[in-house]
Design a protein around this motif. Structure first.
Motif, PDB file in Angstrom:
ATOM      1  N   UNK A 145     -15.378   0.946  -3.308  1.00 39.80           N
ATOM      2  CA  UNK A 145     -14.760   1.517  -2.120  1.00 39.80           C
ATOM      3  C   UNK A 145     -14.806   0.560  -0.935  1.00 39.80           C
TER       4      UNK A 145
ATOM      5  N   UNK B 160     -11.684  -1.616   0.765  1.00 40.66           N
ATOM      6  CA  UNK B 160     -11.421  -1.545   2.195  1.00 40.66           C
ATOM      7  C   UNK B 160     -11.331  -2.917   2.820  1.00 40.66           C
TER       8      UNK B 160
ATOM      9  N   UNK C  53      -8.119  -4.755   1.667  1.00 40.55           N
ATOM     10  CA  UNK C  53      -6.861  -4.258   2.214  1.00 40.55           C
ATOM     11  C   UNK C  53      -6.760  -4.504   3.713  1.00 40.55           C
ATOM     12  N   UNK C  54      -7.897  -4.431   4.435  1.00 42.09           N
ATOM     13  CA  UNK C  54      -7.836  -4.728   5.870  1.00 42.09           C
ATOM     14  C   UNK C  54      -7.588  -6.218   6.061  1.00 42.09           C
TER      15      UNK C  54
ATOM     16  N   UNK D   5      -4.750   5.922  -3.267  1.00 42.11           N
ATOM     17  CA  UNK D   5      -5.642   5.344  -2.261  1.00 42.11           C
ATOM     18  C   UNK D   5      -4.815   4.645  -1.192  1.00 42.11           C
TER      19      UNK D   5
ATOM     20  N   UNK E 290      -3.151   7.375   1.069  1.00 43.02           N
ATOM     21  CA  UNK E 290      -4.125   7.991   1.977  1.00 43.02           C
ATOM     22  C   UNK E 290      -4.500   7.026   3.098  1.00 43.02           C
ATOM     23  N   UNK E 291      -4.791   5.761   2.747  1.00 45.31           N
ATOM     24  CA  UNK E 291      -5.274   4.864   3.789  1.00 45.31           C
ATOM     25  C   UNK E 291      -4.168   4.484   4.757  1.00 45.31           C
TER      26      UNK E 291
ATOM     27  N   UNK F  90      -3.896   7.514   7.030  1.00 44.77           N
ATOM     28  CA  UNK F  90      -4.950   7.559   8.036  1.00 44.77           C
ATOM     29  C   UNK F  90      -4.690   6.542   9.131  1.00 44.77           C
TER      30      UNK F  90
ATOM     31  N   UNK G  80     -10.255   9.109  -1.124  1.00 39.06           N
ATOM     32  CA  UNK G  80     -10.295   9.477   0.293  1.00 39.06           C
ATOM     33  C   UNK G  80     -11.238   8.551   1.048  1.00 39.06           C
ATOM     34  N   UNK G  81     -12.369   8.277   0.444  1.00 38.52           N
ATOM     35  CA  UNK G  81     -13.370   7.462   1.112  1.00 38.52           C
ATOM     36  C   UNK G  81     -12.886   6.030   1.288  1.00 38.52           C
ATOM     37  N   UNK G  82     -12.230   5.492   0.259  1.00 42.34           N
ATOM     38  CA  UNK G  82     -11.669   4.146   0.367  1.00 42.34           C
ATOM     39  C   UNK G  82     -10.678   4.095   1.522  1.00 42.34           C
ATOM     40  N   UNK G  83      -9.883   5.167   1.646  1.00 40.81           N
ATOM     41  CA  UNK G  83      -8.927   5.237   2.737  1.00 40.81           C
ATOM     42  C   UNK G  83      -9.610   5.234   4.090  1.00 40.81           C
ATOM     43  N   UNK G  84     -10.674   6.033   4.225  1.00 41.63           N
ATOM     44  CA  UNK G  84     -11.394   6.094   5.502  1.00 41.63           C
ATOM     45  C   UNK G  84     -11.965   4.727   5.857  1.00 41.63           C
ATOM     46  N   UNK G  85     -12.677   4.120   4.894  1.00 46.60           N
ATOM     47  CA  UNK G  85     -13.310   2.818   5.149  1.00 46.60           C
ATOM     48  C   UNK G  85     -12.266   1.790   5.556  1.00 46.60           C
ATOM     49  N   UNK G  86     -11.145   1.733   4.810  1.00 44.81           N
ATOM     50  CA  UNK G  86     -10.188   0.665   5.105  1.00 44.81           C
ATOM     51  C   UNK G  86      -9.464   0.910   6.421  1.00 44.81           C
TER      52      UNK G  86
END
Lengths: 280, 280, 280, 280
Positions: free
Chosen positions: A233, A237, A240-241, C236, C239-240, C243, D234-240
């Motif tokens: 995870x 992140x 992708x960032x 993923x 979703x990202x 967000x 979902x978590x990967x999305x939040x982190x990224x």
């Protein structure tokens, strides 16, 4: 034969070459596109045939059919290879290129198998024909997506190397820990095997051929799993960032007139007021 | 019967049709919303009933109950299908549409099972009723999320195709390698089976029905796992940066002079030649 | 006793209440922070004790110790519950709140176990004490991260529902397909069991308790795996990007003077020319 | 010996020290880079040797070779450690630093094994040599990628802690539920073991050493899998999205009038009160 007749014949030959090149390497004309589709079908069929050949019962029952098919495919690929060599403006450069070698490897094993029969490794070489699909796809304008992947790998290269080293170092450390905790009686009979288990667990593959039996081992396994999960995870992140931010930060242009800034590498004029831009 | 009476009756019928259409296809009125909720419940109940029917001991003990339920559900769906056909402004277009066929498939198997008893494949067709849930959900304003997915798939289409081809080519190459290393005595008795194992490992599923036994095979397996793990992460990064960057492409400006196009919403002048832009 | 003495006593009591409230619910004073740390330790210890109690051999050998510990923890939690009730400005509202019920559930099972001995389900209720850790963490300024998760779930709510419905519909369709292909002799003896297998495969869990044996079944399994893998990645990404894009698109302000636009919700003046902004 | 001779000798020694420091700790000169490459090779070779030693049959057959190699590696690392100590401007600080201790731990176990023979735990300590690879990689300009990871972990720290607590709380709740449903006869013989299974399932590892047998247990398992799958996404999305949004906070502008801060690089006026901003 007069010189003009020779000249016209030479011209005709050159035209032939160009036409073959257009069909074999291009994807603009409808003939070329049909050629691509047929080629992909033949490649996939030949791969399926090789795979079927490796299934013992199938090979025994349909030996002659599969053998005939194999020689048929080899013939088609040999003709294709000859055409590519012939139509290429630089035959030697093509023969030495990556796809030139792949093309040669697609036909050589069958010819070699006559001389050295039964070499099982040749089957695998024959399967490399699957690589040829990429060339055809590449022609069919899928370049962008492929380049995207390559660029991502190159840009994120260091992050990926650090990540891989970290994964292996983590696997070695955790694998030797579980080796101490579980021991040979529970299947963890050597450190390499325990490291293999740690990788199986960290990557969330989880075969279950070896699994911890003691409570302490299961606790460590649980920690490793959550760790592996968290690494996926967090790392996704970061990558992708990374990709998102690296997309435009190469050069930033600032407009002298209105102060607007753009990071588009091809920008030559300010998008707001039309003033010519100067790179810094 | 006078013409006005006929006219009023026709009007009444049209009103009825519209009211049915509002209830069956709409989601504005409270009756329509209640109809949707009941329909989803009936669909789910019928799916559960079909699934229970496939469990041998349950089917033996509750055969009559399940049989009765099945005919009950079929009756309800038949009435619903007739109402949809009747209320539709273009019945033929509805019958030919995707959901029209799904609706028909939801009732046909039960009627066919009277003629051809015991056809097991009909059970699966009956389970396609689950697709009908999507239609109802679609009505209930879930369209955006669904369209989001479809758009993502369409936009990332090429990347996804390249990725899938790469995964399968990788699986074939790695599968034939492990076939050479491990051989039939460790369960890798054909290339298709080895390729199946490679996919099981690359996707981090890891059944463990076949697993490498030799040290070299386990080393290759470890490399495949980390590779699969890395592919997930890098690819997720590419897709999400793709989606993020493509979000702003609602309006595209095309320069009349040089043909360059920009998607930047604030662009007023061509960034390449300085010509003022006009939005389309 | 004079009225002032009563008043002062009442004041003293109120001060006591407030001090207890500060310690029990607050996290500003050092005493409150120490209380939080001790409480987390006691909660975790009680959870560990309940878990150990469920291990048969451990329970037999250390029955009296675990029994004593359980009553000790129950006593501590009862005192804590009483203090919370007492110090709360609205005791009834607290008792009815989510954490109020969790706090009560943390002590009730032990008292009930005296009346109804041996109820195994009470153990699970006792384990709900772990939920109480969240309350303490919440107090200790971890709110933002938790709210982040909740907000993400709420924002992506529809996408998640559509995704879950799609996953289950996919699993039912694929599960019934594999049921037809493999049949009862390979472990796929009912549709629910086959759907369970399809979910195990789609989510890349891969227990291996049931796995396809026929070539066609393995092919379908390979397709399901790659599908599951692709869904993770694409979803993923959606979703990202969701967000990321939803972070600032609530309201867009446009400056009348320079045309600059901002999406920052608190912006009142143009960040480029200082002109006061008006929301649209 | 005159003072100048002593001085020149001291100078010579200092020069020697600096040269050693450049080779051992630097990566600018070509000698230093070659030293790094050789050191990594030696470290990896020593790790491989230790791992091979743990394989019983290999150790029996090649005992003398492995023993000799081990002493060879220890000698090389001892020399390297002495050189680092000697060339360091602050030897004591180096000896106490993280890498100083790792370097010492790389040689100590072999010496200790002479005094206390057969201590298996020393093998694991020897494997910590793998950590030394990081130091060399760090020197070779891989710092950025490593720092990236550390920064991501620090920034997303709270989210990660909340996530880990949530995962464990979820695993405890779901594990005790499955313990009630399946019971000891299906392998779920204690709550810790059931929690271990819940973690195996939530993280999509899926060993299959324990798996639910009852329909209800399989239903719960299916829910847990989809949950785990959804959490990853979902978590990967939040982190990224977290990382992406925090990327731009390099320069922060603070308004002198109202105290509002902005990180927008183009901001020239306070968005709240209109006061001109000054960059720090």
């Amino acid at each position: 034969m007069t010189e003009t007749a020779l000249q016209s014949k030479r011209n005709q030959l050159r035209q032939w070459r160009q036409r073959i090149d257009q069909v074999v390497n291009g994807s603009e004309t409808s003939v070329a596109r049909r050629f691509d589709v047929i080629l992909i079908a033949v490649i996939l069929a030949s791969v399926v045939a090789v795979m079927l050949e490796s299934i013992e019962p199938v090979n025994v029952r349909h030996h002659i059919l599969l053998h005939t098919l194999e020689w048929g495919f080899t013939l088609i690929f040999t003709i294709e290879y000859t055409l590519r060599l012939y139509s290429s403006p630089a035959p030697l450069a093509y023969a030495r290129s990556f796809y030139g070698i792949v093309d040669l490897m697609a036909v050589l094993p069958t010819y070699i198998s006559v001389l050295i029969p039964g070499a099982q490794a040749l089957i695998v070489v024959r399967l490399l024909r699957i690589m040829r699909v990429f060339r055809v796809l590449k022609l069919a304008s899928y370049t962008t997506a492929g380049e995207d992947l390559v660029r991502a790998l190159r840009k994120g290269g260091r992050t990926i190397v650090v990540f891989l080293v970290a994964i292996f170092a983590l696997a070695i450390t955790l694998g030797s820990l579980i080796y101490l905790i579980e021991g040979a009686e529970n299947g963890f009979d050597s450190i390499p095997r325990s490291v293999y288990w740690a990788i199986v667990t960290l990557t969330t593959v989880g075969y279950g051929d070896i699994s911890p039996q003691t409570p302490l081992g299961q606790l460590l396994a649980a920690v490793i799993m959550v760790l592996g999960y968290a690494i996926i995870v967090v790392w996704a992140g970061i990558i992708s960032s990374h990709l998102a931010s690296k997309k435009g930060t190469s050069t930033i242009f600032m407009c002298v007139t209105c102060g607007d800034s753009t990071s588009h590498t091809e920008a030559r004029y300010c998008r707001r007021c039309g003033t010519p831009l100067q790179s810094e």
